[in-house]
Scaffold this active site. Sequence first.
Site, PDB file in Angstrom:
ATOM      1  N   GLY A  70      34.766  66.100  44.851  1.00 20.57           N
ATOM      2  CA  GLY A  70      33.585  65.245  44.777  1.00 20.57           C
ATOM      3  C   GLY A  70      33.966  63.783  44.650  1.00 20.57           C
ATOM      4  O   GLY A  70      33.955  63.022  45.623  1.00 20.57           O
ATOM      5  N   SER A  71      34.352  63.388  43.440  1.00 21.99           N
ATOM      6  CA  SER A  71      34.618  61.968  43.204  1.00 21.99           C
ATOM      7  C   SER A  71      35.822  61.455  43.997  1.00 21.99           C
ATOM      8  O   SER A  71      35.847  60.288  44.384  1.00 21.99           O
ATOM      9  CB  SER A  71      34.784  61.697  41.707  1.00 21.99           C
ATOM     10  N   SER A  82      32.159  67.558  47.780  1.00 22.90           N
ATOM     11  CA  SER A  82      31.012  67.971  46.966  1.00 22.90           C
ATOM     12  C   SER A  82      30.015  66.822  46.918  1.00 22.90           C
ATOM     13  O   SER A  82      30.313  65.748  46.391  1.00 22.90           O
ATOM     14  CB  SER A  82      31.475  68.326  45.550  1.00 22.90           C
ATOM     15  N   HIS A 118      27.072  76.300  45.811  1.00 23.76           N
ATOM     16  CA  HIS A 118      27.638  76.781  44.549  1.00 23.76           C
ATOM     17  C   HIS A 118      26.512  76.871  43.525  1.00 23.76           C
ATOM     18  O   HIS A 118      26.014  75.854  43.050  1.00 23.76           O
ATOM     19  CB  HIS A 118      28.730  75.769  44.136  1.00 23.76           C
ATOM     20  N   MET A 162      22.522  73.277  40.013  1.00 20.91           N
ATOM     21  CA  MET A 162      22.597  73.485  38.562  1.00 20.91           C
ATOM     22  C   MET A 162      21.194  73.673  38.004  1.00 20.91           C
ATOM     23  O   MET A 162      20.269  72.956  38.394  1.00 20.91           O
ATOM     24  CB  MET A 162      23.261  72.280  37.903  1.00 20.91           C
ATOM     25  N   HIS A 182      30.074  71.046  50.370  1.00 21.03           N
ATOM     26  CA  HIS A 182      29.868  71.774  49.113  1.00 21.03           C
ATOM     27  C   HIS A 182      28.644  71.220  48.389  1.00 21.03           C
ATOM     28  O   HIS A 182      28.539  70.023  48.145  1.00 21.03           O
ATOM     29  CB  HIS A 182      31.117  71.619  48.240  1.00 21.03           C
ATOM     30  N   MET A 229      25.288  77.349  40.154  1.00 21.25           N
ATOM     31  CA  MET A 229      25.567  77.362  38.720  1.00 21.25           C
ATOM     32  C   MET A 229      24.243  77.664  38.022  1.00 21.25           C
ATOM     33  O   MET A 229      23.575  76.800  37.472  1.00 21.25           O
ATOM     34  CB  MET A 229      26.156  76.017  38.291  1.00 21.25           C
ATOM     35  N   MET A 259      37.055  77.640  39.020  1.00 18.86           N
ATOM     36  CA  MET A 259      36.687  76.339  38.462  1.00 18.86           C
ATOM     37  C   MET A 259      37.881  75.770  37.705  1.00 18.86           C
ATOM     38  O   MET A 259      38.494  76.458  36.887  1.00 18.86           O
ATOM     39  CB  MET A 259      35.499  76.480  37.501  1.00 18.86           C
ATOM     40  N   ASP A 303      37.608  74.055  42.398  1.00 25.39           N
ATOM     41  CA  ASP A 303      36.534  73.072  42.245  1.00 25.39           C
ATOM     42  C   ASP A 303      36.664  72.399  40.883  1.00 25.39           C
ATOM     43  O   ASP A 303      36.624  73.080  39.861  1.00 25.39           O
ATOM     44  CB  ASP A 303      35.194  73.818  42.362  1.00 25.39           C
ATOM     45  N   GLY A 304      36.834  71.075  40.922  1.00 26.83           N
ATOM     46  CA  GLY A 304      36.857  70.312  39.677  1.00 26.83           C
ATOM     47  C   GLY A 304      38.136  69.532  39.493  1.00 26.83           C
ATOM     48  O   GLY A 304      39.227  70.109  39.431  1.00 26.83           O
ATOM     49  N   ASP A 359      26.241  71.555  45.023  1.00 31.31           N
ATOM     50  CA  ASP A 359      26.198  72.056  43.649  1.00 31.31           C
ATOM     51  C   ASP A 359      24.770  72.200  43.160  1.00 31.31           C
ATOM     52  O   ASP A 359      24.043  71.214  43.040  1.00 31.31           O
ATOM     53  CB  ASP A 359      26.952  71.096  42.725  1.00 31.31           C
TER      54      ASP A 359
END
Length: 220
Positions: free
Chosen positions: A200-201, A10, A68, A39, A35, A70, A140, A178-179, A37
């Site tokens: 992501g991280s 991500s 994605h 928002m 991916h 959001m 999620m 995801d997450g 994101d």
Amino acid sequence: MNRRVRVAPSILSADFSRLGAEIRAVTRAGADVIHVDVMDAHFVPNLTLGPPVIRSVRGASSLPFDVHLMMTHPQKYLEAFAKAGADWLTVHVEACGRRLPAVARAIRSMGARPGVAINPETPFSRVVPYLNHFDLLLCMTVHPGFGGQKFITDVLPKLRMAHVWISKHRPDMILSVDGGIDERTARMARRSGVTLLVAGSAVFGNADYEKAIKRVRGGR
Ligand code: DX5
Ligand code: ZN
């Protein structure tokens, strides 16, 4: 037989000042999907990027872009995202509700593939009536809005339910999470039947992207 599990870094956790280079780096490091994101500061309390940014980095990788959304009103922007180079457009059941079949049709008509995302506290039963319209289900495992949060293990039973439903009705459907995905939580997700891991991280927070992606993918 185990289908190969795919990893989607991500870019929310990437260095935005070098976004193209970051996407090239994870592509070289063995990512399967990128991916992205999006928002809208309404559906979630954060604001990220839109079609112009996607268009500007699209050439950095030949991998599919999984976008994605959001967003409270994704319908209005689907065409712009598809034209910018999104291969997948994933919308939220909490935002679209009964409009989901029409949204999925619109996404397909633009040449992209539709995904549906579901928040941690939303029951699986809420999305079941719509699943036949989609090719990907994104569960999620954090409250959407920010990278670097902790994986919510309460979502695991829902993942297993989704896996059972997919195996029975739509074996070709992608089950994604995801997450909070790292080496340990990715293992739990894989065991629950997940086939696409968004991280992501765990990827961008590691100096060695290749090693990080391998760890998330697991197996040997
Ligand atoms: C969160 C986003 C995620 C986020 C994941 O709302 O949808 O894609 O980037 O970040 P990590 O893997 O750090 O939890
Ligand atoms: Zn995401």
